[in-house]
Design a protein around this motif. Structure first.
Motif, PDB file in Angstrom:
ATOM      1  N   ARG A 123      -1.571 -21.891  30.446  1.00 41.98           N
ATOM      2  CA  ARG A 123      -0.415 -21.078  30.097  1.00 41.98           C
ATOM      3  C   ARG A 123      -0.818 -19.609  30.178  1.00 41.98           C
ATOM      4  O   ARG A 123      -1.992 -19.275  30.046  1.00 41.98           O
ATOM      5  CB  ARG A 123       0.088 -21.398  28.684  1.00 41.98           C
ATOM      6  CG  ARG A 123       0.442 -22.852  28.464  1.00 41.98           C
ATOM      7  CD  ARG A 123       1.713 -23.249  29.216  1.00 41.98           C
ATOM      8  NE  ARG A 123       2.109 -24.609  28.868  1.00 41.98           N
ATOM      9  CZ  ARG A 123       1.693 -25.698  29.489  1.00 41.98           C
ATOM     10  NH1 ARG A 123       0.834 -25.582  30.486  1.00 41.98           N
ATOM     11  NH2 ARG A 123       2.102 -26.899  29.132  1.00 41.98           N
ATOM     12  N   VAL A 124       0.164 -18.733  30.374  1.00 39.80           N
ATOM     13  CA  VAL A 124      -0.132 -17.314  30.563  1.00 39.80           C
ATOM     14  C   VAL A 124       0.780 -16.464  29.686  1.00 39.80           C
ATOM     15  O   VAL A 124       1.989 -16.714  29.616  1.00 39.80           O
ATOM     16  CB  VAL A 124       0.053 -16.897  32.046  1.00 39.80           C
ATOM     17  CG1 VAL A 124      -0.426 -15.465  32.257  1.00 39.80           C
ATOM     18  CG2 VAL A 124      -0.693 -17.856  32.976  1.00 39.80           C
ATOM     19  N   LEU A 125       0.196 -15.471  29.023  1.00 37.49           N
ATOM     20  CA  LEU A 125       0.942 -14.546  28.176  1.00 37.49           C
ATOM     21  C   LEU A 125       0.577 -13.111  28.521  1.00 37.49           C
ATOM     22  O   LEU A 125      -0.595 -12.805  28.767  1.00 37.49           O
ATOM     23  CB  LEU A 125       0.606 -14.771  26.697  1.00 37.49           C
ATOM     24  CG  LEU A 125       1.274 -15.913  25.940  1.00 37.49           C
ATOM     25  CD1 LEU A 125       0.657 -16.017  24.550  1.00 37.49           C
ATOM     26  CD2 LEU A 125       2.773 -15.700  25.851  1.00 37.49           C
ATOM     27  N   GLU A 126       1.565 -12.224  28.541  1.00 39.30           N
ATOM     28  CA  GLU A 126       1.257 -10.796  28.635  1.00 39.30           C
ATOM     29  C   GLU A 126       1.169 -10.256  27.210  1.00 39.30           C
ATOM     30  O   GLU A 126       2.035 -10.516  26.379  1.00 39.30           O
ATOM     31  CB  GLU A 126       2.309 -10.058  29.452  1.00 39.30           C
ATOM     32  CG  GLU A 126       3.737 -10.200  28.987  1.00 39.30           C
ATOM     33  CD  GLU A 126       4.690  -9.392  29.858  1.00 39.30           C
ATOM     34  OE1 GLU A 126       4.490  -8.167  29.990  1.00 39.30           O
ATOM     35  OE2 GLU A 126       5.634  -9.993  30.394  1.00 39.30           O
ATOM     36  N   VAL A 127       0.100  -9.532  26.917  1.00 42.85           N
ATOM     37  CA  VAL A 127      -0.146  -9.077  25.555  1.00 42.85           C
ATOM     38  C   VAL A 127      -0.668  -7.645  25.545  1.00 42.85           C
ATOM     39  O   VAL A 127      -1.108  -7.111  26.563  1.00 42.85           O
ATOM     40  CB  VAL A 127      -1.170  -9.990  24.830  1.00 42.85           C
ATOM     41  CG1 VAL A 127      -0.673 -11.420  24.752  1.00 42.85           C
ATOM     42  CG2 VAL A 127      -2.535  -9.934  25.513  1.00 42.85           C
ATOM     43  N   ASN A 128      -0.616  -7.056  24.374  1.00 37.51           N
ATOM     44  CA  ASN A 128      -1.275  -5.785  24.087  1.00 37.51           C
ATOM     45  C   ASN A 128      -2.083  -6.034  22.823  1.00 37.51           C
ATOM     46  O   ASN A 128      -1.536  -6.075  21.719  1.00 37.51           O
ATOM     47  CB  ASN A 128      -0.240  -4.684  23.872  1.00 37.51           C
ATOM     48  CG  ASN A 128      -0.866  -3.344  23.500  1.00 37.51           C
ATOM     49  OD1 ASN A 128      -2.009  -3.280  23.062  1.00 37.51           O
ATOM     50  ND2 ASN A 128      -0.108  -2.274  23.652  1.00 37.51           N
ATOM     51  N   CYS A 129      -3.375  -6.250  22.976  1.00 38.93           N
ATOM     52  CA  CYS A 129      -4.205  -6.657  21.841  1.00 38.93           C
ATOM     53  C   CYS A 129      -4.375  -5.553  20.803  1.00 38.93           C
ATOM     54  O   CYS A 129      -4.622  -5.839  19.634  1.00 38.93           O
ATOM     55  CB  CYS A 129      -5.575  -7.129  22.336  1.00 38.93           C
ATOM     56  SG  CYS A 129      -5.493  -8.685  23.242  1.00 38.93           S
ATOM     57  N   ILE A 130      -4.245  -4.308  21.202  1.00 43.93           N
ATOM     58  CA  ILE A 130      -4.375  -3.218  20.243  1.00 43.93           C
ATOM     59  C   ILE A 130      -3.198  -3.221  19.278  1.00 43.93           C
ATOM     60  O   ILE A 130      -3.361  -3.145  18.057  1.00 43.93           O
ATOM     61  CB  ILE A 130      -4.482  -1.857  20.964  1.00 43.93           C
ATOM     62  CG1 ILE A 130      -5.803  -1.770  21.736  1.00 43.93           C
ATOM     63  CG2 ILE A 130      -4.386  -0.707  19.959  1.00 43.93           C
ATOM     64  CD1 ILE A 130      -5.964  -0.499  22.537  1.00 43.93           C
ATOM     65  N   LYS A 131      -1.996  -3.343  19.813  1.00 46.25           N
ATOM     66  CA  LYS A 131      -0.790  -3.341  18.975  1.00 46.25           C
ATOM     67  C   LYS A 131      -0.440  -4.729  18.459  1.00 46.25           C
ATOM     68  O   LYS A 131       0.331  -4.862  17.513  1.00 46.25           O
ATOM     69  CB  LYS A 131       0.388  -2.777  19.769  1.00 46.25           C
ATOM     70  CG  LYS A 131       0.241  -1.312  20.135  1.00 46.25           C
ATOM     71  CD  LYS A 131       1.477  -0.823  20.868  1.00 46.25           C
ATOM     72  CE  LYS A 131       1.357   0.664  21.219  1.00 46.25           C
ATOM     73  NZ  LYS A 131       2.562   1.151  21.951  1.00 46.25           N
ATOM     74  N   GLY A 132      -0.965  -5.758  19.103  1.00 48.71           N
ATOM     75  CA  GLY A 132      -0.655  -7.127  18.690  1.00 48.71           C
ATOM     76  C   GLY A 132       0.548  -7.718  19.391  1.00 48.71           C
ATOM     77  O   GLY A 132       0.957  -8.842  19.081  1.00 48.71           O
ATOM     78  N   ASP A 133       1.108  -7.011  20.360  1.00 47.59           N
ATOM     79  CA  ASP A 133       2.285  -7.507  21.068  1.00 47.59           C
ATOM     80  C   ASP A 133       1.967  -8.804  21.806  1.00 47.59           C
ATOM     81  O   ASP A 133       0.999  -8.881  22.565  1.00 47.59           O
ATOM     82  CB  ASP A 133       2.776  -6.463  22.079  1.00 47.59           C
ATOM     83  CG  ASP A 133       3.255  -5.176  21.423  1.00 47.59           C
ATOM     84  OD1 ASP A 133       3.508  -5.204  20.206  1.00 47.59           O
ATOM     85  OD2 ASP A 133       3.365  -4.152  22.126  1.00 47.59           O
ATOM     86  N   GLY A 134       2.786  -9.823  21.566  1.00 47.46           N
ATOM     87  CA  GLY A 134       2.642 -11.100  22.257  1.00 47.46           C
ATOM     88  C   GLY A 134       1.722 -12.091  21.588  1.00 47.46           C
ATOM     89  O   GLY A 134       1.741 -13.289  21.917  1.00 47.46           O
ATOM     90  N   LEU A 135       0.918 -11.661  20.611  1.00 42.82           N
ATOM     91  CA  LEU A 135      -0.072 -12.550  20.015  1.00 42.82           C
ATOM     92  C   LEU A 135       0.548 -13.652  19.152  1.00 42.82           C
ATOM     93  O   LEU A 135      -0.053 -14.708  18.970  1.00 42.82           O
ATOM     94  CB  LEU A 135      -1.084 -11.744  19.186  1.00 42.82           C
ATOM     95  CG  LEU A 135      -1.898 -10.685  19.946  1.00 42.82           C
ATOM     96  CD1 LEU A 135      -2.984 -10.120  19.049  1.00 42.82           C
ATOM     97  CD2 LEU A 135      -2.491 -11.261  21.230  1.00 42.82           C
ATOM     98  N   LYS A 136       1.751 -13.419  18.626  1.00 38.17           N
ATOM     99  CA  LYS A 136       2.400 -14.434  17.793  1.00 38.17           C
ATOM    100  C   LYS A 136       2.737 -15.691  18.593  1.00 38.17           C
ATOM    101  O   LYS A 136       2.995 -16.756  18.007  1.00 38.17           O
ATOM    102  CB  LYS A 136       3.665 -13.873  17.152  1.00 38.17           C
ATOM    103  CG  LYS A 136       4.759 -13.521  18.148  1.00 38.17           C
ATOM    104  CD  LYS A 136       5.988 -12.965  17.443  1.00 38.17           C
ATOM    105  CE  LYS A 136       7.093 -12.629  18.455  1.00 38.17           C
ATOM    106  NZ  LYS A 136       8.286 -12.063  17.775  1.00 38.17           N
ATOM    107  N   ASN A 137       2.751 -15.586  19.905  1.00 32.80           N
ATOM    108  CA  ASN A 137       3.084 -16.731  20.746  1.00 32.80           C
ATOM    109  C   ASN A 137       1.887 -17.630  21.034  1.00 32.80           C
ATOM    110  O   ASN A 137       2.051 -18.709  21.619  1.00 32.80           O
ATOM    111  CB  ASN A 137       3.666 -16.246  22.083  1.00 32.80           C
ATOM    112  CG  ASN A 137       4.956 -15.462  21.906  1.00 32.80           C
ATOM    113  OD1 ASN A 137       5.836 -15.863  21.159  1.00 32.80           O
ATOM    114  ND2 ASN A 137       5.054 -14.321  22.589  1.00 32.80           N
ATOM    115  N   ILE A 138       0.700 -17.207  20.631  1.00 36.29           N
ATOM    116  CA  ILE A 138      -0.499 -17.968  20.961  1.00 36.29           C
ATOM    117  C   ILE A 138      -0.552 -19.310  20.244  1.00 36.29           C
ATOM    118  O   ILE A 138      -0.798 -20.351  20.867  1.00 36.29           O
ATOM    119  CB  ILE A 138      -1.760 -17.143  20.657  1.00 36.29           C
ATOM    120  CG1 ILE A 138      -1.870 -15.982  21.641  1.00 36.29           C
ATOM    121  CG2 ILE A 138      -3.022 -18.015  20.734  1.00 36.29           C
ATOM    122  CD1 ILE A 138      -3.009 -15.037  21.357  1.00 36.29           C
TER     123      ILE A 138
END
Length: 298
Positions: free
Chosen positions: A81-96
Motif C-alpha cells: 500500500r502507498v501513502l503520501e505523508v509529511n512526517c514533520i507535520k504528521g499529515d497522512g500518518l493517521k491512515n497507517i
C-alpha cells in the motif's frame, strides 16, 4: 558524475534487515516523494519481497501533487500500500494503522480465533539515508526516541520503539547500495541530500540541478530568482542566479561554491515550490514537461 558511497555499517544493516524480517509482521518503507524511484533501494526491494509493506512517500508537501498521485497508483500492489505523508507535520500518518490492519487482516483474524485480543503489530521501518525515518518514528511515538538529523547516516543501530497505538516499530539505519544503476539515480539522491555533500562536487551538482529545473520547472526557477529568462546553457542561468543573489567576488566573478550551496539548500528546503524529479514509467523526467510547464504552454 561518479558517486560511490557505501559505508561499512550499511552492509551490516542489510544483513540485519534480512535476519530480523522474521520478527516483524510488516514493513514500512519510507521514500522521498520527489524521487520515489531513486529513493528505493533495489537490494532492500529484493529482501522485502513477499512481506506486507506500506510505502510512505514522505515530503509530499514539496512535490507536484498530480505526479505523486500517479506514483501512488503505480506502486500499489496486492501486498503493498502507498501513502503520501509529511512526517514533520504528521499529515497522512493517521491512515497507517487502518492500512496495516487491512494488510494483516487474515493473520489477525487467525490470532483472534485463537483467543488473542490485544494484538501488537510489529513493523520494521526501512529507507535510504535522510528520507525522514527517525522523524516519522518520533511523530508516531510522540517523543524523541529515534535520533534525527539533516545529515544522511544519523541512525547507526536498530531500535525497538513502542507507539501507544498497538504498533511496535523496529528502526534501522538508512541504507544505500554499493553502485548506482545510472547517473540519473545518483544525481537525484544527491539533489535531495541522501548522499553527503562532502563526497561530491557541489558546484557540478548545482549546475546539474539548474539544468534539470530549467527544462521541467522553468517558471518556478524564474520566479524564485527573479530571472527575466533562462538560458540554453545552464551555466549562464547559474551565473544569472549568482548575480541576482549578489554572490560575487573580486573582479565581478561569481562565487560558484557559495551560490551552489544556496541553490541546493533552497531546493531541499522546498523554497522553489512543488517539484517532482521523477514520473512513473519515465526513465528520465527530463523528457517530459511538468504539469506547470504544460499549463504555461497553453
Amino acid at each position: 558524475m561518479v558517486i560511490n558511497w557505501f559505508p561499512g555499517h550499511m552492509k551490516k544493516t542489510q544483513r540485519e534487515i534480512k535476519e530480523n524480517l522474521a520478527l516483524v509482521d510488516a514493513v514500512i518503507e519510507i521514500r522521498d516523494a520527489r524521487i520515489p524511484r531513486s529513493s528505493a533501494n533495489p537490494d532492500i526491494e529484493k529482501l522485502l519481497e513477499g512481506k506486507p509493506r506500506i510505502i510512505l512517500l514522505n515530503k509530499s508537501d514539496l512535490t507536484d501533487g498530480t505526479v505523486t498521485k500517479e506514483w501512488i497508483k503505480y506502486l500499489t500492489k496486492e501486498d503493498v500500500r502507498v501513502l503520501e505523508v509529511n512526517c514533520i507535520k504528521g499529515d497522512g500518518l493517521k491512515n497507517i494503522k487502518p492500512m496495516l490492519l487491512n494488510l494483516l487482516k487474515e493473520k489477525h483474524d487467525r490470532l483472534k480465533a485463537r483467543g488473542m485480543v490485544n494484538i501488537t503489530t510489529r513493523v520494521m521501518v526501512v529507507g535510504i539515508p535522510n528520507v525522514g525515518k527517525s522523524t516519522f518514528i518520533n511523530k508516531l511515538a510522540r517523543n524523541n526516541i529515534a535520533q534525527t538529523g539533516d545529515r544522511p547516516g544519523v541512525t547507526k543501530s536498530k531500535q525497538w520503539i513502542k507507539t501507544g497505538i498497538g504498533i511496535e516499530l523496529l528502526d534501522t539505519p538508512g541504507v544505500l547500495w554499493p553502485r548506482f544503476e545510472d547517473d540519473e539515480t545518483a544525481l537525484n539522491l544527491a539533489f535531495t541530500g541522501a548522499i553527503k555533500d562532502e563526497i561530491i562536487d557541489i558546484e557540478e551538482l548545482a549546475l546539474k540541478l539548474v539544468e534539470r529545473l530549467q527544462i521541467n520547472y522553468t517558471v518556478k526557477l524564474k520566479e524564485r530568482y527573479k530571472l527575466a529568462e533562462v538560458f540554453e546553457n545552464p551555466l549562464d542561468t547559474l551565473d544569472a542566479i549568482g548575480k541576482r543573489r549578489g554572490t560575487l567576488i573580486s573582479g565581478g566573478q561569481i562565487d560558484y561554491n557559495r551560490i551552489s550551496v544556496i541553490l541546493l539548500d533552497e531546493f531541499r528546503g522546498g523554497k522553489m515550490g512543488n517539484v517532482s524529479l521523477e514520473r512513473p514509467g519515465d526513465e528520465k523526467i527530463d523528457n517530459n514537461q511538468s504539469g506547470e510547464e504544460k499549463a504555461n504552454d497553453k
